[in-house]
Each structure stands twice: as C-alpha cells, then as structure tokens.
Design a protein around this motif. Sequence first.
Motif, PDB file in Angstrom:
ATOM      1  N   VAL A   1       0.849  -1.204   0.000  1.00 43.59           N
ATOM      2  CA  VAL A   1       0.000   0.000   0.000  1.00 43.59           C
ATOM      3  C   VAL A   1       0.881   1.250   0.000  1.00 43.59           C
ATOM      4  O   VAL A   1       0.607   2.201  -0.729  1.00 43.59           O
ATOM      5  N   GLY A   2       1.952   1.235   0.784  1.00 43.55           N
ATOM      6  CA  GLY A   2       2.872   2.377   0.832  1.00 43.55           C
ATOM      7  C   GLY A   2       3.487   2.658  -0.527  1.00 43.55           C
ATOM      8  O   GLY A   2       3.611   3.804  -0.939  1.00 43.55           O
ATOM      9  N   THR A   3       3.853   1.612  -1.248  1.00 47.42           N
ATOM     10  CA  THR A   3       4.453   1.794  -2.572  1.00 47.42           C
ATOM     11  C   THR A   3       3.440   2.373  -3.550  1.00 47.42           C
ATOM     12  O   THR A   3       3.749   3.286  -4.324  1.00 47.42           O
ATOM     13  N   TYR A   4       2.221   1.848  -3.491  1.00 51.15           N
ATOM     14  CA  TYR A   4       1.188   2.351  -4.409  1.00 51.15           C
ATOM     15  C   TYR A   4       0.911   3.829  -4.154  1.00 51.15           C
ATOM     16  O   TYR A   4       0.682   4.615  -5.075  1.00 51.15           O
ATOM     17  N   ALA A   5       0.961   4.204  -2.871  1.00 53.09           N
ATOM     18  CA  ALA A   5       0.622   5.577  -2.491  1.00 53.09           C
ATOM     19  C   ALA A   5       1.611   6.614  -3.021  1.00 53.09           C
ATOM     20  O   ALA A   5       1.275   7.785  -3.116  1.00 53.09           O
ATOM     21  N   ILE A   6       2.816   6.188  -3.400  1.00 47.04           N
ATOM     22  CA  ILE A   6       3.830   7.162  -3.844  1.00 47.04           C
ATOM     23  C   ILE A   6       3.342   7.917  -5.084  1.00 47.04           C
ATOM     24  O   ILE A   6       3.363   9.133  -5.131  1.00 47.04           O
TER      25      ILE A   6
ATOM     26  N   VAL B   1       7.576  -3.131  -9.886  1.00 47.59           N
ATOM     27  CA  VAL B   1       8.994  -2.836  -9.602  1.00 47.59           C
ATOM     28  C   VAL B   1       9.336  -3.313  -8.195  1.00 47.59           C
ATOM     29  O   VAL B   1      10.391  -3.908  -7.948  1.00 47.59           O
ATOM     30  N   LEU B   2       8.402  -3.066  -7.262  1.00 48.10           N
ATOM     31  CA  LEU B   2       8.596  -3.500  -5.868  1.00 48.10           C
ATOM     32  C   LEU B   2       8.799  -5.015  -5.790  1.00 48.10           C
ATOM     33  O   LEU B   2       9.741  -5.500  -5.145  1.00 48.10           O
ATOM     34  N   LEU B   3       7.919  -5.745  -6.476  1.00 46.68           N
ATOM     35  CA  LEU B   3       7.992  -7.215  -6.404  1.00 46.68           C
ATOM     36  C   LEU B   3       9.285  -7.737  -7.048  1.00 46.68           C
ATOM     37  O   LEU B   3       9.982  -8.587  -6.460  1.00 46.68           O
ATOM     38  N   ILE B   4       9.590  -7.177  -8.221  1.00 49.45           N
ATOM     39  CA  ILE B   4      10.814  -7.629  -8.912  1.00 49.45           C
ATOM     40  C   ILE B   4      12.055  -7.298  -8.054  1.00 49.45           C
ATOM     41  O   ILE B   4      12.959  -8.128  -7.903  1.00 49.45           O
ATOM     42  N   SER B   5      12.055  -6.095  -7.462  1.00 43.41           N
ATOM     43  CA  SER B   5      13.197  -5.706  -6.612  1.00 43.41           C
ATOM     44  C   SER B   5      13.296  -6.619  -5.397  1.00 43.41           C
ATOM     45  O   SER B   5      14.398  -6.950  -4.953  1.00 43.41           O
ATOM     46  N   GLY B   6      12.142  -6.993  -4.852  1.00 39.53           N
ATOM     47  CA  GLY B   6      12.135  -7.885  -3.690  1.00 39.53           C
ATOM     48  C   GLY B   6      12.760  -9.229  -4.016  1.00 39.53           C
ATOM     49  O   GLY B   6      13.626  -9.727  -3.282  1.00 39.53           O
ATOM     50  N   VAL B   7      12.343  -9.796  -5.149  1.00 39.03           N
ATOM     51  CA  VAL B   7      12.884 -11.100  -5.557  1.00 39.03           C
ATOM     52  C   VAL B   7      14.387 -10.942  -5.852  1.00 39.03           C
ATOM     53  O   VAL B   7      15.212 -11.759  -5.417  1.00 39.03           O
ATOM     54  N   ALA B   8      14.718  -9.833  -6.561  1.00 44.15           N
ATOM     55  CA  ALA B   8      16.133  -9.593  -6.889  1.00 44.15           C
ATOM     56  C   ALA B   8      16.954  -9.445  -5.607  1.00 44.15           C
ATOM     57  O   ALA B   8      18.052 -10.004  -5.498  1.00 44.15           O
ATOM     58  N   GLY B   9      16.423  -8.705  -4.635  1.00 45.69           N
ATOM     59  CA  GLY B   9      17.139  -8.500  -3.367  1.00 45.69           C
ATOM     60  C   GLY B   9      17.401  -9.811  -2.661  1.00 45.69           C
ATOM     61  O   GLY B   9      18.500 -10.048  -2.150  1.00 45.69           O
ATOM     62  N   TYR B  10      16.400 -10.694  -2.668  1.00 40.05           N
ATOM     63  CA  TYR B  10      16.549 -11.998  -2.011  1.00 40.05           C
ATOM     64  C   TYR B  10      17.618 -12.836  -2.738  1.00 40.05           C
ATOM     65  O   TYR B  10      18.532 -13.382  -2.114  1.00 40.05           O
ATOM     66  N   VAL B  11      17.493 -12.883  -4.075  1.00 44.60           N
ATOM     67  CA  VAL B  11      18.430 -13.707  -4.866  1.00 44.60           C
ATOM     68  C   VAL B  11      19.859 -13.165  -4.739  1.00 44.60           C
ATOM     69  O   VAL B  11      20.807 -13.931  -4.543  1.00 44.60           O
ATOM     70  N   LEU B  12      19.991 -11.827  -4.830  1.00 45.36           N
ATOM     71  CA  LEU B  12      21.332 -11.226  -4.762  1.00 45.36           C
ATOM     72  C   LEU B  12      22.006 -11.562  -3.436  1.00 45.36           C
ATOM     73  O   LEU B  12      23.190 -11.872  -3.391  1.00 45.36           O
ATOM     74  N   ARG B  13      21.232 -11.497  -2.343  1.00 43.91           N
ATOM     75  CA  ARG B  13      21.831 -11.820  -1.030  1.00 43.91           C
ATOM     76  C   ARG B  13      22.284 -13.275  -0.987  1.00 43.91           C
ATOM     77  O   ARG B  13      23.323 -13.593  -0.434  1.00 43.91           O
ATOM     78  N   GLN B  14      21.450 -14.161  -1.581  1.00 38.98           N
ATOM     79  CA  GLN B  14      21.834 -15.571  -1.597  1.00 38.98           C
ATOM     80  C   GLN B  14      23.137 -15.780  -2.366  1.00 38.98           C
ATOM     81  O   GLN B  14      23.919 -16.665  -2.047  1.00 38.98           O
ATOM     82  N   LEU B  15      23.323 -14.947  -3.413  1.00 44.65           N
ATOM     83  CA  LEU B  15      24.514 -15.100  -4.250  1.00 44.65           C
ATOM     84  C   LEU B  15      25.692 -14.242  -3.768  1.00 44.65           C
ATOM     85  O   LEU B  15      26.676 -14.050  -4.491  1.00 44.65           O
TER      86      LEU B  15
END
Lengths: 153, 498
Positions: free
Chosen positions: B402-407, B416-430
């Motif tokens: 909701v916070g992201t949509y409100a911007i 973008v939020l969802l893709i960044s979230g998945v990317a953030g998780y994967v990047l940390r794993q790697l």
Amino acid sequence: MTFRWISLSTGLFFLLLGSLEMYLSQKLPGGLGLNAAEPGPGLFPMIVGAIMFIAASLHIVDSLRATPTIDTSENRIPKDIIYMVLTIALYIYLLPRAGFFVAAFLLLIGSLSIFEMPGWMKRIATASIATILSFALFTQVLSVKMPTPTWFN
Amino acid sequence: MNALEGLAYGFSIALQAQNLLACFIGVLIGTIVGVLPGIGPIGAMALLLPVTYAMTPAGALIMLAGIYYGSMYGGSTTSILLKVPGEVSSVITTIDGYEMARKGRAGAALFVAAVGSFAAGSVGILGLAFLAPVLAASALRFGPPEFFALCVLGLLVLSKLTGSSLIRAAVMVALGLSLSTVGMEPMSGVSRFTFGSLDLAQGLELVPIAIGLFGVAELLSSAHNKLTNEKPLKVSFKELLPTREEWKRSQWPIARGSVLGFLFGLIPGPTAIIATFSSYALERKLSKHPEEFGHGAIEGVAGPESANNGAAQGAFIPLLALGIPFAPASAMLLTALLIHGAKTGPMLMTESPEIFWGVTSSMYIGNLMLLLLNLPLISVFVALLRMPMYLISSIVVLLCVVGTYAISNSILDLWVLLISGVAGYVLRQLKFEPVILLMALALGPILERSFIQSLYLTQGDLLEILTRPIAGTMIFIALLVVLIPFIQRIYKNLFRKN
C-alpha cells in the motif's frame, strides 16, 4: 548443482545484460556522441554497460578458478518464497480489477497462512479487521486514492 | 548566519507543534523498528515516505531522520535482552550486553546504552552544526568535476566497506547505474530504455526499489526461515540505574565512542556497523580488564552503542552539506528532499535554511525524547517482542504494497517493488550486496550529470580533472582504495616466495 555453476550462471547473466545495454546505447537517438566534447545520451549507459561486461567477465573467470565445492544446501527455491511472491503478484493483479478490499484481504490471508497463523477462522477475522483498518488509515488519514475496480464498473 | 544563530533559528522551527509531533512519531517508529527484528530503518523510512506528502519539507525530514537515529536506540534493546540484534549496527552489543543481562544487569546495560546514544547524538549535532556549514561553503566552489570525483570516491569506498568482493561490488554499481539511466536523459530529453512505456519515461522510482530490496526481500527470507518469538529477559525499573563503578567505567567509552562514531559517519558506506566494531576493539585495547570482554564488560556496551548513534548523526553531514548520500538511509532522506521540491546540495542551507537548521536542531530534541522514551517505557518495547511474528510480517507485507502504491498511484511501481524484492533476495543468496546497488541508483543521476558537464567543461579531456586540486585528490584516493588490496596481494606473494 555446485555453487560454482550458480556463480557462473550469474556472471553470464550480467555479461548478457551488459552486452544488451551497450548494444541499445549506441542505437539511442543522438547516439554515443563519440566526440567527447559533445557527448550523446548513449555515452554514459555505454560506459556503464562496459563496466558491467568487464566485471561480469572477471566474475566468470573467478568462478572458473574457484574449487568446485558441492553445495549441501537445498538447491530448489523454498515453496514458501514462491507462495509469498505469488500472493503479492495476485494482489498487484487484483488491485486495479477487484479493488483494495478483495486484493488486500487475499494478500493478508495468504501471508498469514505462509507465516503459519493457527486456525482458519482467526486468519479470516484478522485479515478482515486489518483490511478495514488499513483502508481507513490510508484513504481517510493519509488521503491515498485507491484505484476504482474495473470488474465492478 | 553563524552556527549558534542557526541552531537558535533551528530550535524555533523544531519546537513548532507540528514539527515536535513529527519528531516524536519519527523517534517512536524508529525505536519500534529498531526493537523488532525484520524490517530495518531504510524500509521503514521508505514505507513512510508517502505519509510525508501532507507535511512541510522540514517536518518530513524531521520525522524520517527521527526514524533513522531512533532505530539505533531501539536496536540495543533486543541485543541486550534477547541476544538478537534489532539492527545490524547493534550486533556487537549482543556480546557483552546479553552477558550483562544474564548476570541481572540488563537495566544497567540498557541505561548506559541509552545515555551513550544521547551523548553521541549531542556530539553529532554539534559537529553537524559547526562542520556542515563550513563544508557547504567550500562545496559552493565545487564544479561538475569535483562532484563527479566525489561520487566516484563515494561509490568506491562504499564498495570496499561493505565487505563484498570488488568484482561483485562493481557488478552491483553497474547494475544500479544502469537502472538510473532508465527514463528521460537529463541533458537532451531523449528517452532511454523505456521500450515505449510512458510510465518508464519518468525513470524508475527509488522508493519501490528500496522497499523491495530491503522490505520485501527480508519478508521472503523470513517466509522461509520462519522467525519465532524469543522470550526476552525480564527488566524491572528498579534495576535500571548502573552502580557507581559501572557508571565510572562507562564515561570514557561513551566519550570515545561518540567522537569515533561521528568521524566514521563522515565516510561513505554502512559506517555505523564499522564504527561499533572499531569502538569495541578500541575499548578492549584500552581497558584495564580486557579479560572481562565477552563476559559482560560494560565498556563493551557503552562504546559501541555511542559509536553507532554518533555515526548515524555524522552521516547527515555529507547529505545536508553536499547533497550526496553516503549511506542508504541518507539516500532515502535525499529522495524525500527531492519529492518535496527542496534544493539539495550546498544550496540547501541558503535556499531552505528552515530544513537544514530545523532538522539539525530537531535531532537534539529527538535524542532527548529517546532518552525519556526508552528508559521508562522499556517494558512496553519489550512487550512488542511478544507480538506474534506472523502478525508483524503480514502487516509489513500490507504496508509495503500500500505504501508503494501511495507514492504515485502507479501499478508499475508495485511490479517494480515485487521484482526488486525477488532480486534483493536472490542477490543476497549469491553474496551480492544490494546496498551498493541502491546507492549507485541514488547517485546515478548526479554522477551522469556531473560527468557530462565535466566533458563539456574540459572539451572532452577528462584527464584535465586530475589537474584540479580537490577533484584530483579525490580521484587519487579513489585509485588508492582500488589499488591497495592488489598491491598488498602482490607484496605478500613476493614476500612468501622470498
């Protein structure tokens, strides 16, 4: 799958990304402007793409030189993570179509289930209350405009 | 206006009712964020950015800054009572803080941590008030080459300090800079990498990416690891005061930690963490009882807790004086400044003095609020730790989306939020560090603009930058940062062969 292979694939991915950026940069209107006194819009992305290309190549070389250790951790992506991603994706899909109430309620039900809240009735009650409260907070207090659901128009 | 006049003016702004309320909300949320494991101050600041639209720019900055330094206070609570750091910068406190708690001295540890944070905050504010105007005045003489050199130096030092390998850091820098080039090119107005999308023409918003990389990625990680509630050790209000001996042993570590932390805060990167480790090492070295470290030495709490708050305050100087964010939290504050249409950089002090001095003075009030909040309300914050994790995580998921949509009421931002979230998780794993990506994304437009302007200025001869004293020195330091590890490796190899 060994960590070396995962590392190699990552390097390859960034190598392709860097190549793609360089390719697209020189196709931009105005181009690179290789006369450096008059730089074009493609110059900076071209340099950045080149940095990514070089860094990714070095990463690949590093991965090839590393000792191939077998990763003992589970290689499959954990199910809960996939469910969480799908739940958020469903929210994004439903928000403009079914509206905030439906989207947020389902998001909360999904999230409470993934994080293992005991009892379905409790989950439904919690999700309902949280949806109404968050709607009141965001629309009334913070004046956020929620999208009009197209399915109900 | 000089520093004292500025501070007086700042207090007149910070003491206005709405700004006092903003400060209180900021430090309260910051403390809660610091206490609860999971979402960090950057995620919380990003989530609350839309809330600031209805506020004045000064009020918005006061609240967001409060979240940042408030979280440093809160982080110590879980470190001491649970041995779980609420914030990464409180990791070192878990060692002696928890040992003190086990010996029944949790109250004293919490008290010393709170007083140390307050003292460091006060040192930081004085430093900010006196140092930032000097820096901003000299930065007014900065031209594009100096800003270009400063950005390069900032990114390189950050890459080194995050502990990531230089190659991985370079990949992250390139990825962040690439993302910053999406949208309209600032000089010619040409659309880049938008693939015909009008939404993308505005460029990628920093906030959804920040919430994704830090908020959603953290949620994905906890969805897998299923954090459970730990039972915190009990603290009664009677136990809060340290003994005379404990107090005596804490004074110098607090003073040293405050100054050390502040100085570290001026360097780019996650310096609050490094400052705490350095302070711990320093106290251990200077202590008359080094054998007590690791077994509940109060110096091991007093020094690092002062250092992390000092670093948090010090990090405001490059942001407010130069408009350059040297830490991820500063990047969020810069975004808030840009959203509110405030002039950033050295002009902030002359064009919007109410923001600069208001925020600086509010930090003193905020630190005082934190001292008053943290000690009597410690049991309330401890009670928060008993809140079920499934409830906290689900509320955070909802706040993220909701916070992201409100911007900007954009569905694209949510993707973008969802893709960044998945990317953030994967990047940390790697083992890639997403902080570097975020910083490169934030610095990208400044870096590109100063690079292009420098090219125009030098007629395409970038080597001319090296002849400018400030820019040349910064480039030289940047080169040293990169080359020193290689030189060390070569030297070691030669030494081994001999």
